[in-house]
Design a protein around this motif. Structure first.
Motif, PDB file in Angstrom:
ATOM      1  N   ILE A 154       0.834  -1.205   0.000  1.00 27.49           N
ATOM      2  CA  ILE A 154       0.000   0.000   0.000  1.00 27.49           C
ATOM      3  C   ILE A 154       0.866   1.252   0.000  1.00 27.49           C
ATOM      4  N   ILE A 155       1.872   1.286   0.856  1.00 29.26           N
ATOM      5  CA  ILE A 155       2.729   2.471   0.979  1.00 29.26           C
ATOM      6  C   ILE A 155       3.389   2.815  -0.345  1.00 29.26           C
ATOM      7  N   ASN A 156       3.800   1.800  -1.090  1.00 31.43           N
ATOM      8  CA  ASN A 156       4.495   2.027  -2.358  1.00 31.43           C
ATOM      9  C   ASN A 156       3.610   2.682  -3.422  1.00 31.43           C
ATOM     10  N   LYS A 157       2.300   2.668  -3.194  1.00 31.48           N
ATOM     11  CA  LYS A 157       1.397   3.329  -4.146  1.00 31.48           C
ATOM     12  C   LYS A 157       1.403   4.842  -3.956  1.00 31.48           C
ATOM     13  N   PHE A 158       1.893   5.297  -2.796  1.00 30.69           N
ATOM     14  CA  PHE A 158       1.846   6.714  -2.464  1.00 30.69           C
ATOM     15  C   PHE A 158       3.215   7.144  -1.927  1.00 30.69           C
ATOM     16  N   THR A 159       4.133   7.413  -2.830  1.00 33.00           N
ATOM     17  CA  THR A 159       5.498   7.712  -2.430  1.00 33.00           C
ATOM     18  C   THR A 159       5.742   9.222  -2.383  1.00 33.00           C
ATOM     19  N   TRP A 160       6.786   9.614  -1.639  1.00 32.67           N
ATOM     20  CA  TRP A 160       7.185  11.017  -1.628  1.00 32.67           C
ATOM     21  C   TRP A 160       7.673  11.443  -3.003  1.00 32.67           C
ATOM     22  N   GLU A 161       8.226  10.492  -3.754  1.00 37.38           N
ATOM     23  CA  GLU A 161       8.676  10.813  -5.109  1.00 37.38           C
ATOM     24  C   GLU A 161       7.490  11.243  -5.978  1.00 37.38           C
ATOM     25  N   ASP A 162       6.376  10.507  -5.861  1.00 41.41           N
ATOM     26  CA  ASP A 162       5.177  10.865  -6.622  1.00 41.41           C
ATOM     27  C   ASP A 162       4.640  12.223  -6.179  1.00 41.41           C
ATOM     28  N   CYS A 163       4.609  12.443  -4.876  1.00 43.53           N
ATOM     29  CA  CYS A 163       4.122  13.708  -4.336  1.00 43.53           C
ATOM     30  C   CYS A 163       4.985  14.876  -4.819  1.00 43.53           C
ATOM     31  N   SER A 164       6.296  14.714  -4.727  1.00 42.80           N
ATOM     32  CA  SER A 164       7.219  15.763  -5.137  1.00 42.80           C
ATOM     33  C   SER A 164       7.114  16.035  -6.635  1.00 42.80           C
ATOM     34  N   ARG A 165       7.022  14.963  -7.425  1.00 44.52           N
ATOM     35  CA  ARG A 165       6.915  15.122  -8.879  1.00 44.52           C
ATOM     36  C   ARG A 165       5.632  15.867  -9.251  1.00 44.52           C
ATOM     37  N   GLY A 166       4.544  15.516  -8.580  1.00 36.25           N
ATOM     38  CA  GLY A 166       3.273  16.177  -8.853  1.00 36.25           C
ATOM     39  C   GLY A 166       3.308  17.649  -8.500  1.00 36.25           C
ATOM     40  N   PHE A 167       3.953  17.982  -7.379  1.00 37.82           N
ATOM     41  CA  PHE A 167       4.026  19.382  -6.970  1.00 37.82           C
ATOM     42  C   PHE A 167       4.941  20.166  -7.904  1.00 37.82           C
ATOM     43  N   TYR A 168       6.017  19.530  -8.341  1.00 37.89           N
ATOM     44  CA  TYR A 168       6.935  20.191  -9.272  1.00 37.89           C
ATOM     45  C   TYR A 168       6.235  20.480 -10.597  1.00 37.89           C
ATOM     46  N   ASN A 169       5.338  19.586 -10.974  1.00 31.16           N
ATOM     47  CA  ASN A 169       4.545  19.816 -12.193  1.00 31.16           C
ATOM     48  C   ASN A 169       3.643  21.031 -12.043  1.00 31.16           C
ATOM     49  N   GLN A 170       3.099  21.243 -10.825  1.00 26.02           N
ATOM     50  CA  GLN A 170       2.285  22.436 -10.574  1.00 26.02           C
ATOM     51  C   GLN A 170       3.128  23.705 -10.722  1.00 26.02           C
ATOM     52  N   ILE A 171       4.369  23.630 -10.277  1.00 25.56           N
ATOM     53  CA  ILE A 171       5.279  24.765 -10.428  1.00 25.56           C
ATOM     54  C   ILE A 171       5.509  25.055 -11.907  1.00 25.56           C
ATOM     55  N   LYS A 172       5.729  24.007 -12.690  1.00 27.71           N
ATOM     56  CA  LYS A 172       5.964  24.201 -14.125  1.00 27.71           C
ATOM     57  C   LYS A 172       4.731  24.766 -14.818  1.00 27.71           C
ATOM     58  N   LYS A 173       3.544  24.336 -14.376  1.00 26.80           N
ATOM     59  CA  LYS A 173       2.309  24.894 -14.936  1.00 26.80           C
ATOM     60  C   LYS A 173       2.206  26.385 -14.655  1.00 26.80           C
ATOM     61  N   SER A 174       2.552  26.782 -13.441  1.00 27.58           N
ATOM     62  CA  SER A 174       2.489  28.181 -13.067  1.00 27.58           C
ATOM     63  C   SER A 174       3.472  28.998 -13.893  1.00 27.58           C
ATOM     64  N   ILE A 175       4.682  28.484 -14.087  1.00 27.84           N
ATOM     65  CA  ILE A 175       5.692  29.180 -14.872  1.00 27.84           C
ATOM     66  C   ILE A 175       5.249  29.289 -16.328  1.00 27.84           C
ATOM     67  N   LYS A 176       4.714  28.204 -16.864  1.00 25.35           N
ATOM     68  CA  LYS A 176       4.255  28.226 -18.259  1.00 25.35           C
ATOM     69  C   LYS A 176       3.139  29.240 -18.427  1.00 25.35           C
ATOM     70  N   ASN A 177       2.238  29.292 -17.463  1.00 24.40           N
ATOM     71  CA  ASN A 177       1.140  30.251 -17.516  1.00 24.40           C
ATOM     72  C   ASN A 177       1.672  31.683 -17.509  1.00 24.40           C
ATOM     73  N   ARG A 178       2.725  31.926 -16.717  1.00 24.54           N
ATOM     74  CA  ARG A 178       3.309  33.262 -16.650  1.00 24.54           C
ATOM     75  C   ARG A 178       3.977  33.624 -17.977  1.00 24.54           C
ATOM     76  N   ILE A 179       4.644  32.652 -18.599  1.00 22.37           N
ATOM     77  CA  ILE A 179       5.303  32.906 -19.878  1.00 22.37           C
ATOM     78  C   ILE A 179       4.291  33.231 -20.967  1.00 22.37           C
ATOM     79  N   LEU A 180       3.212  32.464 -20.970  1.00 20.90           N
ATOM     80  CA  LEU A 180       2.186  32.671 -22.002  1.00 20.90           C
ATOM     81  C   LEU A 180       1.451  33.987 -21.833  1.00 20.90           C
ATOM     82  N   ASP A 181       1.357  34.436 -20.576  1.00 17.84           N
ATOM     83  CA  ASP A 181       0.713  35.733 -20.329  1.00 17.84           C
ATOM     84  C   ASP A 181       1.602  36.892 -20.762  1.00 17.84           C
TER      85      ASP A 181
END
Length: 391
Positions: free
Chosen positions: A364-391
């Motif tokens: 069960i624990i392996n389905k929810f890793t810190w690596e997955d959490c960190s990767r997902g949050f980093y993707n949110q950062i990239k979305k925010s940066i991309k949105n700023r560039i496009l604006d």
């Protein structure tokens, strides 16, 4: 090449995090540490964390990360601490650059690009007043505090930013009540550092030297554990359930007015109280059964930590993010009514028994890793940066 086709160079942007405490002893702060820890090195090197208080050990754990303490600051009442932090953020906003990406833990900062939501005050408020029933000046203060905190959420939680939440019920709330688009929200459950909480042999004399509050505890008998803010996490309900057992040993880690009540003074339970520790993994290691009848818990990292430590668990079923993740385990007991639940007599678990449980729980624990959490949050950062560039 159009703007839509441009490759995002994150190294040109500086990530700035805002959180009141940056220490492993605070659940949401510990989650932030684990998340940043797994960012690419170049991102960590251009990141800064602003906090009232931080653990010096984190500087060694995350070399390259800049951590700045803000002080001195008002420690009481809490509302002054909140407003003072936001005043500092407002002054910093005057010098914010276009390449600065601001990330706030909740509403610590009122002008972020990304919000890591660990708690929604609007969801919690009705439960608080039903549970604690404050009176007089305390009630007035709490009403003012919640009014301010909710107004801050109204201001910060809008459709111009990106968000991470811990559980689907939080995402649903943001979408239905605040009209935030789902594509701006990432559901990122926390995980547990399995190596840190993995069961291990211990010397009781060493434990007592480190925690003098435990000098009279019997390490040969089962130890029931409670961790967290006493009122919201259900300390009184846990105590009431343990009073039905014979001579239960109850180890309590956390602060709250409830500990000084008559129920505690007159209780038949053997209570051992530790207000604060940075080495909570050692407390889990000596315990056998974790009791957590919380009323509202967006995730509940301590639940996952107890799960990773191999303990028996009693936890509330609804409005608790982690409950959905650990539902497959036979040694997890779900509480439907926190005011009327029964804790069965547990056994003293050996290290081998705990390790065996953890090995099984790794599925069960392996389905929810810190690596997955960190990767997902980093993707949110990239979305925010991309949105700023496009604006």
């Amino acid at each position: 090449m159009t703007k839509n086709d441009q490759k995002i160079d994150i190294s040109k942007f500086r990530l700035t995090f805002f959180v009141h405490e940056f220490t492993r002893s605070v659940g949401h702060s510990n989650a932030l540490i684990e998340t940043i820890k797994r960012f690419p090195e170049e991102a960590i090197a251009t990141s800064t964390v602003y906090a009232f208080f931080y653990d010096k050990k984190i500087e060694e754990e995350l070399p390259g990360l800049t951590i700045k303490g803000l002080g001195p600051y008002p420690k009481f009442p809490f509302i002054l601490k909140v407003l003072y932090f936001q005043l500092i953020c407002l002054l910093m906003k005057l010098f914010k650059k276009s390449t600065d990406i601001w990330i706030s833990i909740g509403t610590a900062n009122l002008w972020p690009d990304i919000v890591n939501i660990q708690f929604i005050q609007k969801q919690w408020e009705p439960y608080f007043f039903e549970l604690s029933r404050p009176k007089g000046l305390i009630k007035l203060y709490k009403r003012i505090l919640f009014f301010v905190l909710k107004k801050q959420e109204d201001y910060v939680f809008d459709n111009t930013r990106y968000y991470s939440v811990l559980a689907p019920f939080m995402e649903d709330y943001l979408v239905k009540n605040l009209s935030i688009d789902r594509e701006r929200i990432a559901i990122l459950p926390s995980s547990v550092d399995v190596q840190r909480f993995r069961p291990s042999e211990y010397n009781s004399e060493d434990i007592i030297k480190k925690f003098p509050e435990l000098k009279d505890i019997n390490f040969e008998k089962p130890i029931y554990l409670f961790v967290g803010a006493l009122e919201r996490k259900g300390f009184k309900q846990a105590l009431k359930a343990l009073e039905k057992l014979d001579n239960a040993q109850f180890l309590v880690v956390g602060k709250g007015e409830a500990f000084h009540s008559l129920e505690v003074k007159n209780s038949s339970v053997n209570i051992f109280h530790i207000e604060f520790t940075n080495e909570i993994e050692q407390i889990f290691n000596i315990s056998d059964c974790f009791i957590f009848p919380t009323i509202y818990e967006p995730f509940g990292l301590v639940i996952f930590e107890a799960f990773g430590a191999g303990l028996d668990i009693y936890v509330t079923r609804s409005n608790v993010g982690a409950s959905d993740l650990i539902s497959e385990d036979s040694n997890v007991n779900f509480i439907d009514d926190v005011n009327h639940f029964v804790v069965r007599e547990t056994i003293k678990l050996s290290q081998a028994q705990k390790v065996e449980r953890v090995e099984e729980r790794m599925k069960i624990i392996n389905k929810f890793t810190w690596e997955d959490c960190s990767r997902g949050f980093y993707n949110q950062i990239k979305k925010s940066i991309k949105n700023r560039i496009l604006d």
